[in-house]
Design a protein around this motif. Structure first.
Motif, PDB file in Angstrom:
ATOM      1  N   GLN A 133      10.550  -8.879  -1.277  1.00  0.00           N
ATOM      2  CA  GLN A 133       9.893  -7.586  -1.488  1.00  0.00           C
ATOM      3  C   GLN A 133       8.684  -7.385  -0.559  1.00  0.00           C
ATOM      4  O   GLN A 133       8.022  -6.346  -0.611  1.00  0.00           O
ATOM      5  CB  GLN A 133       9.442  -7.476  -2.947  1.00  0.00           C
ATOM      6  CG  GLN A 133      10.586  -7.577  -3.943  1.00  0.00           C
ATOM      7  CD  GLN A 133      10.094  -7.651  -5.381  1.00  0.00           C
ATOM      8  OE1 GLN A 133       8.960  -7.278  -5.685  1.00  0.00           O
ATOM      9  NE2 GLN A 133      10.951  -8.119  -6.273  1.00  0.00           N
ATOM     10  N   PHE A 134       8.378  -8.396   0.263  1.00  0.00           N
ATOM     11  CA  PHE A 134       7.191  -8.327   1.120  1.00  0.00           C
ATOM     12  C   PHE A 134       7.582  -8.562   2.585  1.00  0.00           C
ATOM     13  O   PHE A 134       8.521  -9.310   2.879  1.00  0.00           O
ATOM     14  CB  PHE A 134       6.155  -9.373   0.692  1.00  0.00           C
ATOM     15  CG  PHE A 134       5.613  -9.165  -0.697  1.00  0.00           C
ATOM     16  CD1 PHE A 134       4.491  -8.361  -0.910  1.00  0.00           C
ATOM     17  CD2 PHE A 134       6.229  -9.752  -1.797  1.00  0.00           C
ATOM     18  CE1 PHE A 134       3.997  -8.164  -2.188  1.00  0.00           C
ATOM     19  CE2 PHE A 134       5.739  -9.558  -3.074  1.00  0.00           C
ATOM     20  CZ  PHE A 134       4.619  -8.750  -3.273  1.00  0.00           C
ATOM     21  N   HIS A 135       6.810  -7.937   3.483  1.00  0.00           N
ATOM     22  CA  HIS A 135       6.981  -8.171   4.917  1.00  0.00           C
ATOM     23  C   HIS A 135       6.074  -9.335   5.287  1.00  0.00           C
ATOM     24  O   HIS A 135       4.860  -9.186   5.462  1.00  0.00           O
ATOM     25  CB  HIS A 135       6.594  -6.916   5.709  1.00  0.00           C
ATOM     26  CG  HIS A 135       7.435  -5.725   5.385  1.00  0.00           C
ATOM     27  ND1 HIS A 135       8.769  -5.629   5.730  1.00  0.00           N
ATOM     28  CD2 HIS A 135       7.140  -4.582   4.709  1.00  0.00           C
ATOM     29  CE1 HIS A 135       9.258  -4.474   5.309  1.00  0.00           C
ATOM     30  NE2 HIS A 135       8.293  -3.820   4.681  1.00  0.00           N
ATOM     31  N   GLU A 179       5.564 -10.941   7.893  1.00  0.00           N
ATOM     32  CA  GLU A 179       4.876 -10.952   9.177  1.00  0.00           C
ATOM     33  C   GLU A 179       3.508 -10.265   9.085  1.00  0.00           C
ATOM     34  O   GLU A 179       2.629 -10.471   9.922  1.00  0.00           O
ATOM     35  CB  GLU A 179       5.719 -10.243  10.246  1.00  0.00           C
ATOM     36  CG  GLU A 179       7.051 -10.909  10.537  1.00  0.00           C
ATOM     37  CD  GLU A 179       8.115 -10.542   9.501  1.00  0.00           C
ATOM     38  OE1 GLU A 179       7.843  -9.621   8.678  1.00  0.00           O
ATOM     39  OE2 GLU A 179       9.181 -11.185   9.502  1.00  0.00           O
ATOM     40  N   ASP A 180       3.348  -9.439   8.067  1.00  0.00           N
ATOM     41  CA  ASP A 180       2.100  -8.708   7.859  1.00  0.00           C
ATOM     42  C   ASP A 180       1.159  -9.569   7.008  1.00  0.00           C
ATOM     43  O   ASP A 180       1.468  -9.892   5.871  1.00  0.00           O
ATOM     44  CB  ASP A 180       2.405  -7.391   7.150  1.00  0.00           C
ATOM     45  CG  ASP A 180       1.175  -6.502   6.977  1.00  0.00           C
ATOM     46  OD1 ASP A 180       0.052  -7.046   6.919  1.00  0.00           O
ATOM     47  OD2 ASP A 180       1.341  -5.281   6.874  1.00  0.00           O
ATOM     48  N   GLU A 237       0.481  -8.208   3.515  1.00  0.00           N
ATOM     49  CA  GLU A 237       1.650  -8.350   2.645  1.00  0.00           C
ATOM     50  C   GLU A 237       1.823  -9.803   2.212  1.00  0.00           C
ATOM     51  O   GLU A 237       2.158 -10.103   1.055  1.00  0.00           O
ATOM     52  CB  GLU A 237       2.902  -7.868   3.376  1.00  0.00           C
ATOM     53  CG  GLU A 237       2.962  -6.382   3.578  1.00  0.00           C
ATOM     54  CD  GLU A 237       3.656  -5.672   2.427  1.00  0.00           C
ATOM     55  OE1 GLU A 237       4.853  -5.947   2.195  1.00  0.00           O
ATOM     56  OE2 GLU A 237       2.998  -4.872   1.756  1.00  0.00           O
ATOM     57  N   LYS A 238       1.601 -10.705   3.148  1.00  0.00           N
ATOM     58  CA  LYS A 238       1.737 -12.137   2.852  1.00  0.00           C
ATOM     59  C   LYS A 238       0.713 -12.570   1.797  1.00  0.00           C
ATOM     60  O   LYS A 238       1.023 -13.358   0.890  1.00  0.00           O
ATOM     61  CB  LYS A 238       1.560 -12.946   4.137  1.00  0.00           C
ATOM     62  CG  LYS A 238       1.967 -14.411   4.021  1.00  0.00           C
ATOM     63  CD  LYS A 238       1.931 -15.066   5.400  1.00  0.00           C
ATOM     64  CE  LYS A 238       2.415 -16.505   5.329  1.00  0.00           C
ATOM     65  NZ  LYS A 238       2.414 -17.150   6.658  1.00  0.00           N
TER      66      LYS A 238
END
Length: 590
Positions: A372-374, A376-377, A380-381
């Motif tokens: 549900q998270f990107h 690479e960001d 978000e991480k």
């Protein structure tokens, strides 16, 4: 139904435990006992012991134990009255008529009639499948690669294209319309009269754990809706408290139970040899079903569809299993949708590999959460890490939480110190944080000393039970008060009283205890491994040492209580005299 102690004992005494257990477990006699693989846990070397002389069993692996009633109750999941009735029928013992009220008799009679009409409907569907009218259903089942043996085992059937035929058949068997409706097999309409909703469907009889048909599931042939139609709830069919296939799975004696989504998944898995498979009944998995599973296993493997709906169902199921105190793991079915497709494509051995590789439920939840998270960001991480910390707070036990914290930190390359701070912060917010409890100095030594005392008491009871004649030579030195644990003392009271009367029955004593854990502990008292010594002289010395140990502990306990118990001093003086006399006395075991 209450049965008198005399009836309980008569039924027990007429059912030899070796004969009864042999019907379930392959036993081999070694020494004075019979041994086999324990039916209550998964093992490769026999640790399950049945003592025919004492009429008790005990597993040295999992601790299961009891008498013939306990065995039947645990194996068949019977209540105590049900076990009595089953064993009474086996032994030909006539039980007294149940003293029920008119209302109770009416309800039980109604339940019996509902089960009877369901059984007759199952017969009708079964024979319809094998008639020309059932050709469509039979072809469908064969297309699904089911063998005739599997079709027969699950009692699969077919409802023809006329819903009135079942009603006519059941009327012909003497069942009234009101009962047919109450069983959920038909309903009344102004246009068609009494007609069954089950037509043009392959029928799956649903059985309870005692193999009684309680309802039906029907799969439509063609494109009709709904695809699956289940019986409505009735006095004998509660969807939330039953599981499809559990009547077979409970006897699989596997180390786990596999939870599937549908009937065909269960049937395909049983055909492939995975007889521990079950499924919920047209509804989402429930807490009541989890409680039902807990009777048979601690480990549940989820074999839900690999699509989005299956993942959501698995996440929900994990939470329910955790709440019920069960360990849940998830079987990866990809690239296939469900167990049926997987087994058809790759075979039994590959599915067995997937079982062995089943994913820890918490890791599964975190993996799904990660999607549900990107990642690479950085923002978000960070949010992902916060969500992990929140989930870790769901573990109320500190040791378990720490173990998962370490594993997740390693798996996702998160600094363990940072993750711990996040967890502790959320734990404080939710009130889950608890100060670490460290064992007080000396606790381990104290527990070891207590276990040593209890072991001597267990050995003494086992030895007296093994050689009842020795009781007359030691009864002046020993009393039930010398046994510190409550169950030990209660067993000793009954045991010594029966030995005085010359009518000693270890198996009968176990029936005195209502709780299963107490029955286990009582059975273990008659199953302790006695010292294997070469000659009588060594045996007599070992016996006297055990007797002295029990008596010495009793004396020291009384001595320590003299400040708070006015009678303790008198008992301590008497105990010291007994100890001194015992030290000078030879006790013969011959």
């Amino acid at each position: 139904m209450y049965y008198s102690e005399e009836i309980v004992e008569e039924v027990r005494s007429k059912n030899d435990i070796v004969d009864v257990v042999s019907g379930y477990v392959k036993l081999q006699k070694k020494g004075g006992r019979h041994w086999g693989l324990c039916p209550f846990h998964n093992e490769k070397s026999p640790s399950f012991s049945v003592n025919g002389d004492m009429q008790v069993y005990h597993c040295f692996g999992c601790g299961a134990g009891g008498n013939v009633y306990t065995f039947v109750m645990n194996y068949e999941n019977y209540s105590f009255p049900e076990a009595i009735r089953m064993l009474a029928e086996r032994a030909g013992v006539q039980l007294p008529e149940e003293d029920e009220s008119e209302e109770q008799r009416r309800k039980e009679g109604r339940r019996a009639r509902l089960l009877a009409v369901n059984r007759e409907a199952a017969k009708f569907f079964y024979y319809q499948l094998r008639s020309p009218q059932g050709e469509t259903g039979y072809r469908y089942l064969k297309k699904r690669e089911l063998s005739d043996e599997t079709i027969h085992k699950f009692g699969l059937g077919f409802a023809g294209k006329n819903g009135a035929v079942l009603v006519q058949y059941l009327r012909g068997k003497g069942f009234e319309d009101e009962l047919i409706q109450e069983a959920g097999l038909a309903s009344h309409s102004e246009r068609h009269g009494m007609i069954s909703q089950f037509w043009n469907r392959v029928m799956y009889p649903i059985q309870d754990t005692n193999n009684r048909v309680i309802g039906f599931g029907g799969r439509v042939m063609g494109d009709g809706e709904p695809k699956y139609l289940n019986s409505p709830e009735t006095p004998v069919f509660d969807k939330r408290r039953n599981l499809y296939g559990l009547n077979y799975a409970r006897k699989a004696r596997s180390s786990n139970i596999i939870l599937c989504e549908g009937y065909m998944d269960v049937i395909a898995m049983h055909q492939a040899g995975f007889t521990q498979a079950v499924a919920s009944l047209g509804t989402a998995f429930t807490g009541e079903q989890a409680a039902l599973l807990r009777r048979y296993t601690d480990n549940v493997l989820l074999a839900y569809d690999s699509d989005g709906a299956g993942v959501k169902a698995a996440l929900r199921g994990i939470a329910i299993l955790r709440e019920a105190g069960l360990t849940g793991k998830v079987i990866n079915m990809q690239p296939y949708k469900d167990p049926d497709e997987f087994i058809k494509a790759l075979g039994r051995e590959k599915f067995e590999e997937r079982i062995q590789q089943a994913e820890n439920s918490f890791f599964f939840e975190v993996r799904i959460l990660e999607g549900q998270f990107h990642m690479e960001d950085p923002e978000e991480k960070t949010r992902f890490h916060r969500e992990i910390a929140k989930k870790l707070c769901e573990f109320s036990e500190e040791v378990e939480r720490d173990n998962y914290l370490q594993a997740i930190a390693d798996k996702y390359f998160i600094g363990i110190g940072n993750l711990r701070k996040l967890v502790e912060g959320y734990a404080l917010q939710t009130g889950r944080a608890k100060p670490a409890e460290r064992p007080r100095p000396g606790t381990g030594r104290k527990n070891a000393a207590e276990e040593k005392v209890k072991r001597a008491q267990r050995l003494l009871i086992s030895w007296i039970a093994d050689r009842p004649g020795v009781y007359g030579r030691i009864k002046k030195y020993i009393s039930p008060r010398d046994f510190t644990a409550d169950i030990y003392r209660r067993v000793a009271e009954r045991m010594f009283a029966e030995l005085e009367q010359g009518d000693f029955s270890p198996a009968g004593m176990i029936s005195l205890f209502e709780e299963e854990e107490e029955q286990r502990e009582a059975a273990a008292l008659f199953s302790a491994n006695l010292p294997q010594l070469d000659n009588l002289q060594e045996q007599e010395k070992a016996f006297r040492d055990i007797l002295l140990s029990v008596k010495k502990n009793s004396y020291e306990r009384d001595l320590a209580s003299t400040g708070t118990d006015v009678n303790a001093l008198t008992r301590a003086i008497e105990g010291k005299k007994a100890l001194e006399e015992l030290a000078r006395t030879h006790i013969s075991l011959d």
